[in-house]
Write an enzyme that holds these catalytic residues in place. Structure first.
Site, PDB file in Angstrom:
ATOM      1  N   TRP A   1       0.732 -14.323  -5.036  1.00 59.43           N
ATOM      2  CA  TRP A   1      -0.040 -15.331  -5.748  1.00 59.43           C
ATOM      3  C   TRP A   1      -1.031 -14.756  -6.753  1.00 59.43           C
ATOM      4  O   TRP A   1      -1.589 -15.498  -7.553  1.00 59.43           O
ATOM      5  CB  TRP A   1      -0.812 -16.209  -4.756  1.00 59.43           C
ATOM      6  CG  TRP A   1      -1.573 -15.447  -3.700  1.00 59.43           C
ATOM      7  CD1 TRP A   1      -1.199 -15.261  -2.400  1.00 59.43           C
ATOM      8  CD2 TRP A   1      -2.832 -14.765  -3.839  1.00 59.43           C
ATOM      9  NE1 TRP A   1      -2.128 -14.510  -1.728  1.00 59.43           N
ATOM     10  CE2 TRP A   1      -3.146 -14.192  -2.580  1.00 59.43           C
ATOM     11  CE3 TRP A   1      -3.728 -14.580  -4.892  1.00 59.43           C
ATOM     12  CZ2 TRP A   1      -4.304 -13.439  -2.367  1.00 59.43           C
ATOM     13  CZ3 TRP A   1      -4.886 -13.837  -4.686  1.00 59.43           C
ATOM     14  CH2 TRP A   1      -5.163 -13.286  -3.432  1.00 59.43           C
ATOM     15  N   ASN A   2      -1.288 -13.453  -6.749  1.00 54.91           N
ATOM     16  CA  ASN A   2      -2.366 -12.945  -7.607  1.00 54.91           C
ATOM     17  C   ASN A   2      -1.963 -12.863  -9.083  1.00 54.91           C
ATOM     18  O   ASN A   2      -2.772 -13.099  -9.969  1.00 54.91           O
ATOM     19  CB  ASN A   2      -2.892 -11.600  -7.098  1.00 54.91           C
ATOM     20  CG  ASN A   2      -1.833 -10.526  -7.043  1.00 54.91           C
ATOM     21  OD1 ASN A   2      -0.647 -10.801  -6.832  1.00 54.91           O
ATOM     22  ND2 ASN A   2      -2.236  -9.287  -7.219  1.00 54.91           N
TER      23      ASN A   2
ATOM     24  N   PRO B   1       5.033 -17.757  -3.842  1.00 53.04           N
ATOM     25  CA  PRO B   1       4.091 -18.209  -2.823  1.00 53.04           C
ATOM     26  C   PRO B   1       3.812 -19.706  -2.954  1.00 53.04           C
ATOM     27  O   PRO B   1       3.856 -20.254  -4.054  1.00 53.04           O
ATOM     28  CB  PRO B   1       2.835 -17.380  -3.115  1.00 53.04           C
ATOM     29  CG  PRO B   1       2.947 -17.056  -4.557  1.00 53.04           C
ATOM     30  CD  PRO B   1       4.402 -16.899  -4.848  1.00 53.04           C
TER      31      PRO B   1
ATOM     32  N   SER C   1       1.729  -7.445   0.796  1.00 51.40           N
ATOM     33  CA  SER C   1       0.993  -6.560   1.690  1.00 51.40           C
ATOM     34  C   SER C   1       1.918  -5.550   2.360  1.00 51.40           C
ATOM     35  O   SER C   1       3.123  -5.778   2.516  1.00 51.40           O
ATOM     36  CB  SER C   1       0.274  -7.375   2.769  1.00 51.40           C
ATOM     37  OG  SER C   1       1.198  -7.899   3.703  1.00 51.40           O
TER      38      SER C   1
ATOM     39  N   GLU D   1       6.771  -3.099  -3.522  1.00 52.96           N
ATOM     40  CA  GLU D   1       5.515  -2.821  -4.225  1.00 52.96           C
ATOM     41  C   GLU D   1       4.416  -3.396  -3.350  1.00 52.96           C
ATOM     42  O   GLU D   1       4.215  -4.619  -3.302  1.00 52.96           O
ATOM     43  CB  GLU D   1       5.530  -3.445  -5.613  1.00 52.96           C
ATOM     44  CG  GLU D   1       4.442  -2.892  -6.523  1.00 52.96           C
ATOM     45  CD  GLU D   1       3.205  -3.751  -6.552  1.00 52.96           C
ATOM     46  OE1 GLU D   1       2.238  -3.404  -5.823  1.00 52.96           O
ATOM     47  OE2 GLU D   1       3.187  -4.755  -7.267  1.00 52.96           O
ATOM     48  N   LEU D   2       3.722  -2.520  -2.630  1.00 55.61           N
ATOM     49  CA  LEU D   2       2.820  -2.944  -1.564  1.00 55.61           C
ATOM     50  C   LEU D   2       1.362  -2.697  -1.942  1.00 55.61           C
ATOM     51  O   LEU D   2       1.038  -2.521  -3.101  1.00 55.61           O
ATOM     52  CB  LEU D   2       3.211  -2.223  -0.269  1.00 55.61           C
ATOM     53  CG  LEU D   2       4.703  -2.342   0.110  1.00 55.61           C
ATOM     54  CD1 LEU D   2       5.002  -1.583   1.378  1.00 55.61           C
ATOM     55  CD2 LEU D   2       5.120  -3.803   0.249  1.00 55.61           C
TER      56      LEU D   2
ATOM     57  N   CYS E   1      -3.623  -5.612  -7.308  1.00 57.40           N
ATOM     58  CA  CYS E   1      -3.188  -4.512  -6.440  1.00 57.40           C
ATOM     59  C   CYS E   1      -3.587  -3.148  -6.991  1.00 57.40           C
ATOM     60  O   CYS E   1      -3.704  -2.180  -6.235  1.00 57.40           O
ATOM     61  CB  CYS E   1      -1.683  -4.577  -6.199  1.00 57.40           C
ATOM     62  SG  CYS E   1      -0.689  -4.598  -7.706  1.00 57.40           S
TER      63      CYS E   1
ATOM     64  N   GLU F   1      -8.094  -2.303   1.728  1.00 55.54           N
ATOM     65  CA  GLU F   1      -8.198  -2.879   0.394  1.00 55.54           C
ATOM     66  C   GLU F   1      -8.957  -4.201   0.459  1.00 55.54           C
ATOM     67  O   GLU F   1      -8.542  -5.131   1.150  1.00 55.54           O
ATOM     68  CB  GLU F   1      -6.796  -3.119  -0.177  1.00 55.54           C
ATOM     69  CG  GLU F   1      -6.771  -3.644  -1.593  1.00 55.54           C
ATOM     70  CD  GLU F   1      -5.353  -3.833  -2.110  1.00 55.54           C
ATOM     71  OE1 GLU F   1      -5.179  -3.844  -3.342  1.00 55.54           O
ATOM     72  OE2 GLU F   1      -4.423  -3.982  -1.292  1.00 55.54           O
TER      73      GLU F   1
END
Length: 475
Positions: free
Chosen positions: A151-152, A177, A229, A250-251, A284, A380
């Site tokens: 969602w970011n 999301p 995440s 991509e975490l 991220c 984080e």
């Protein structure tokens, strides 16, 4: 400004609305109120999407790259035409300020344009063999793909996956999301209006567990691309292991920022403060752990605190807002708990430190002298919090930068060329920005190492992640 995006599923070329499906309320984080209902895909919807993607794959992979590229270019053009509407939808769903939202939409269009052209330069190679023999290496699309995006950056990170997969000749099923379904719907509406053939691209909103287990466990899906995440990524990897499904992960990250005493301090502060509070720190690759050389540490803190106090928070639709709310009601509590823990362990709050009023707001925050024992130095924060600590030697700061199991992005500010070269070599990170934050661009790979995942999106590497390699030997 009203929210007027019609939230629907898109399966086998058909838009599907409620029609008895369960629904989820979409929340505006600026005020905590509901703005729309998004329909949830049923198991039957997912089976239909899988069948459509599987059926459409042979024809799409055989479609000439010029025709594929033309559709992607048209989708990019439509995204640009509709950028103001999509940006307003994004701000109302996710909270970021309107200018940031519009730039995200335009960046998404650029991805479609870039991959539309890059697929035309996707060459194989011929190996040296004796006369009369031929060995060649080619790349082919992996097959139907499932994408899961966060969602970011809800349209840009979705576009990064979908544009590359479609360019490669794969069919796609995307689950965005439920917090930000409108911008995903608008992206797929652009694809539909651009003439994407039936079954090539499907959009399914809904329950994450049902969708992930159904798609990843199916015989049709041959590749999964996930951004999110580390914990969820590891869960999806376990699901993919049972079906031997290829994955790109991509975490999470926890980006270190190395500030050396030979930098232009005022210029550096003018760069790092807006970047820290971009998208309310919900990035991220957000610069988070600031390691500042001791001779300029106090000056850095003063300058950072002064600039932080000038960051106006508010509804992202308002012209003078510099930082919007956090994306959901969980984030302010989580960020506040990390700050309280850091204070209890000796950190100083030099700016912010508490929730804002109404909605899901949190003040831009600066912490000084944060010890490694503080949770925020190890987890984080994914919020508008900068954590700082001084250092004395180069070896010391490299050790601190590499201390965590994350390795997505890292940044450094120095005017020493040899030091810059060493930083690029020694930092354990998939991406390093030296005197710049411009690391997420269409033509460059984006991805991490260690617990920050593996594989790349963006650039040539992003296209190759949706392809399999085949060696053909002929005597």
């Amino acid at each position: 400004m009203s929210y007027d995006t019609d939230l629907q599923l898109f399966i086998d070329g058909v838009w599907k609305s409620g029609e008895g499906r369960d629904a989820h309320t979409v929340i505006n984080p600026a005020n905590g109120g509901g703005i729309a209902e998004v329909p949830y895909a049923t198991r039957a919807d997912l089976d239909e999407a899988l069948a459509a993607a599987d059926r459409a794959f042979p024809e799409w992979r055989s479609t000439d790259v010029e025709k594929r590229g033309a559709i992607l270019h048209k989708a990019a053009s439509l995204l640009r035409e509709r950028a103001d509407h999509i940006a307003a939808t994004l701000t109302q769903e996710q909270g970021k300020v309107l200018n940031e939202a519009r730039l995200e939409v335009l960046g998404s269009a650029q991805l479609f344009d870039w991959y539309a052209e890059d697929i035309k330069r996707d060459y194989g190679r011929t190996l040296v063999r004796p006369a009369g023999q031929l060995s060649r290496v080619i790349r082919q699309p992996v097959g139907p793909v499932a994408t899961f995006s966060p969602w970011n950056f809800p349209i840009y990170l979705l576009a990064k996956k979908v544009a590359a997969a479609l360019a490669a000749g794969c069919t796609v099923i995307s689950r965005p999301p439920h917090d930000t379904p409108g911008v995903a719907t608008e992206l797929f509406r652009a694809l539909a209006d651009a003439g994407i053939p039936k079954g090539v691209a499907q959009l399914v909103h809904g329950d994450a567990d049902l969708i992930s287990t159904t798609l990843i466990g199916s015989k049709e899906i041959r590749k999964v691309s996930f951004t999110g995440s580390t914990n969820v990524g590891k869960h999806l990897m376990r699901l993919a292991a049972d079906s031997m499904t290829r994955i790109t992960m991509e975490l999470g990250g926890h980006a270190p920022v190395l500030i050396f005493d030979d930098c232009d301090l005022e210029k550096t502060l003018d760069m790092v403060v807006p970047q820290k509070f971009r998208n309310a720190g919900q990035v991220c690759v957000s610069p988070t752990r600031f390691y500042v050389q001791e001779s300029i540490y106090d000056a850095f803190l003063r300058g950072f605190a002064e600039r932080t106090a000038e960051v106006k928070i508010g509804n992202g639709l308002e012209a003078d807002t510099k930082m919007g709310p956090l994306a959901n009601e969980r984030r302010p509590e989580a960020v506040g708990a990390l700050i309280a823990d850091a204070e209890a362990k000796g950190a100083r709050v030099l700016a912010g430190g508490s929730k804002g009023e109404g909605g899901f707001f949190f003040q831009p925050t600066l912490l000084a002298d944060v010890p490694n024992t503080a949770n925020i130095m190890n987890e984080e924060p994914f919020g508008p919090v900068a954590v700082t600590k001084s250092f004395s030697t180069f070896d010391e700061v490299i050790e601190q930068a590499n201390r965590l199991p994350f390795g997505l992005a890292a940044f450094a500010f120095t005017e020493n060329g040899r030091r810059a070269n060493l930083i690029g070599d020694l930092i354990e990170s998939g991406m390093v920005g030296i005197n710049t934050f411009a690391i997420s661009v269409a033509d460059a790979p984006f991805g991490g190492v260690k617990d920050s995942g593996f594989g790349s999106e963006g650039g040539k590497e992003g296209l190759e992640s949706y392809q399999v390699v085949k060696a053909i030997h002929q005597a």
